[in-house]
Write a protein that holds these residues in place. Structure first.
Motif, PDB file in Angstrom:
ATOM      1  N   MET A   1      21.389  -3.143  41.965  1.00  0.00           N
ATOM      2  CA  MET A   1      20.129  -3.520  41.475  1.00  0.00           C
ATOM      3  C   MET A   1      19.844  -4.841  41.893  1.00  0.00           C
ATOM      4  O   MET A   1      20.694  -5.993  42.325  1.00  0.00           O
ATOM      5  N   ARG A   2      18.708  -4.796  42.041  1.00  0.00           N
ATOM      6  CA  ARG A   2      17.858  -6.695  42.695  1.00  0.00           C
ATOM      7  C   ARG A   2      16.784  -7.441  41.579  1.00  0.00           C
ATOM      8  O   ARG A   2      15.775  -6.373  41.384  1.00  0.00           O
ATOM      9  N   ILE A   3      16.911  -8.241  41.378  1.00  0.00           N
ATOM     10  CA  ILE A   3      15.924  -8.547  40.290  1.00  0.00           C
ATOM     11  C   ILE A   3      14.910 -10.494  40.614  1.00  0.00           C
ATOM     12  O   ILE A   3      16.799 -11.640  41.474  1.00  0.00           O
ATOM     13  N   GLN A   4      14.506 -10.691  40.388  1.00  0.00           N
ATOM     14  CA  GLN A   4      13.223 -12.064  40.330  1.00  0.00           C
ATOM     15  C   GLN A   4      13.288 -12.463  39.086  1.00  0.00           C
ATOM     16  O   GLN A   4      12.976 -12.178  38.355  1.00  0.00           O
ATOM     17  N   CYS A   5      14.047 -13.819  37.999  1.00  0.00           N
ATOM     18  CA  CYS A   5      13.028 -14.430  37.338  1.00  0.00           C
ATOM     19  C   CYS A   5      13.130 -15.624  36.899  1.00  0.00           C
ATOM     20  O   CYS A   5      14.076 -16.690  37.903  1.00  0.00           O
ATOM     21  N   HIS A   6      12.806 -16.245  36.236  1.00  0.00           N
ATOM     22  CA  HIS A   6      13.038 -17.661  35.249  1.00  0.00           C
ATOM     23  C   HIS A   6      14.401 -17.718  34.050  1.00  0.00           C
ATOM     24  O   HIS A   6      14.578 -17.055  33.754  1.00  0.00           O
ATOM     25  N   LYS A   7      15.137 -18.741  35.289  1.00  0.00           N
ATOM     26  CA  LYS A   7      16.550 -19.085  34.432  1.00  0.00           C
ATOM     27  C   LYS A   7      16.345 -19.193  33.298  1.00  0.00           C
ATOM     28  O   LYS A   7      16.916 -18.718  32.151  1.00  0.00           O
TER      29      LYS A   7
END
Length: 364
Positions: A1-7
């Motif tokens: 699993m890999r994700i990028q998001c806003h803190k």
């Protein structure tokens, strides 16, 4: 699993649901938050087997997957990250790596296999209510919930939904609060449930000043859908006592008093009460209300309020904390006190849709 998001988005999500996590669980998996990444969304879930919460928010999902991570630790890390953007990657053996700016963390997770399945409410009876209305009803009643586990049916708020009306009731045997609102319900809708206090507290925390909440009721569970979150809870199994028998049908004295003045006077009078001697004597006389406290080995206090009262003099003693709990949760400028005598319960009313019955205390 890999994700990028806003803190801020993931932090808001974890803060919404982490209160459900039990700190004294014997099952390690229940200390974790379940993270599911699929499509363009991340779903976070926590549970203590009695109450569960789930929230969803958008993210860039490079590789779908699921894992569980210690919830409190995860929340603390996200809160302190230096940059708004973060990268979360989870290996096949559930080791989570978090990167943000110059910061890097690695956390050991667990597979979701043992994580409890989130309840499915497909086909459940449901209705909607405005969030501020439900929050107001719970705020005006939840403080009366009993914490005596031997009387488990009193360990929650009793909710009745029928005849286009919602009624919330709570009692601990010494006081009873009732709030009632007219709402639009589906045709022939009729449900009676007891919502546990933990679920009520969590619901009060996430309800907002606008928007609606969808309430779904299954055989032994209830769900609240609002603000991209779902709160689910087991219901308390049992029969709530007949609360109508507690409410006096007739009163001999009725007086309206400025709520803020009364609240301040009761608070001052209660300064000389103790755990063993915790009553304030309410003396209703011509044109005035006198609050008396006399505590052996400590002292005494007296407060006088000018009121419009020309009935027969009557005195009754109440636990001041019970009175304060009512007053601080009322929005009205005035509170109405209804009395019979020193031996019968008194009733505090706000608008027509709220009342609190308080049992009197023995006067020396």
């Amino acid at each position: 699993m890999r994700i990028q998001c806003h803190k801020e988005e993931i932090l808001s999500g974890i803060q919404q649901i982490q209160n459900v996590v039990s700190t004294r669980t014997t099952l390690p998996i229940l200390s974790n938050v379940l993270i599911e990444a699929d499509g363009e969304n991340i779903t976070l879930t926590t549970t203590d087997l009695e109450v569960g919460m789930q929230c969803k928010f958008p993210a860039k999902v490079s590789r779908p997957g699921t894992t569980t991570i210690p919830a409190k630790r995860f929340s603390s890390i996200i809160r302190e990250l230096p940059k708004d953007e973060l990268d979360l990657e989870v290996s096949d053996n559930h080791v989570a790596s978090i990167k943000s700016g110059s910061s890097f963390f690695r956390i050991m997770g667990l597979a979701k296999d043992e994580f409890p399945k989130f309840p499915d409410f497909k086909g459940a009876a449901s209705f909607q209510i405005e969030q501020p209305i439900l929050r107001d009803m719970l705020r005006k009643t939840a403080y009366c919930v009993s914490h005596d586990e031997t009387r488990y049916v009193l360990n929650g708020v009793y909710m009745v939904a029928k005849d286009n009306k919602i009624i919330c009731v709570a009692t601990d045997g010494r006081r009873l609060a009732l709030s009632e609102k007219n709402v639009e319900l589906p045709k022939d809708f009729s449900k009676e449930v007891i919502i546990p206090s933990k679920a009520v507290n969590e619901l009060n925390r996430i309800l907002e000043d606008d928007g609606t909440v969808k309430i779904l009721i299954a055989e032994n569970q209830i769900a609240f859908e609002l603000n991209n979150c779902v709160l689910v809870s087991r219901l308390i199994d049992g029969h709530f006592p007949n609360y109508k028998q507690v409410i006096p049908e007739k009163v001999l004295q009725k007086v309206s008093i400025d709520k803020n003045d009364l609240e301040k006077a009761v608070k001052r009078a209660a300064l000389l009460t103790t755990e063993k001697s915790n009553s304030v004597k309410f003396n209703f006389k011509k044109g005035k209300l006198v609050l008396d406290v006399n505590t052996p080995d400590l002292g005494e206090s007296r407060e006088e309020l000018d009121i419009e009262f020309d009935g027969d003099e009557v005195s009754v003693a109440f636990n001041p904390q019970f009175v304060q709990d009512v007053l601080k949760n009322l929005n009205e400028d005035n509170v109405i006190i209804e009395l019979i005598d020193e031996l019968n319960p008194g009733v505090l009313r706000g608008e027509m849709d709220f009342l609190c019955v308080i049992m009197p205390m023995r006067m020396s």
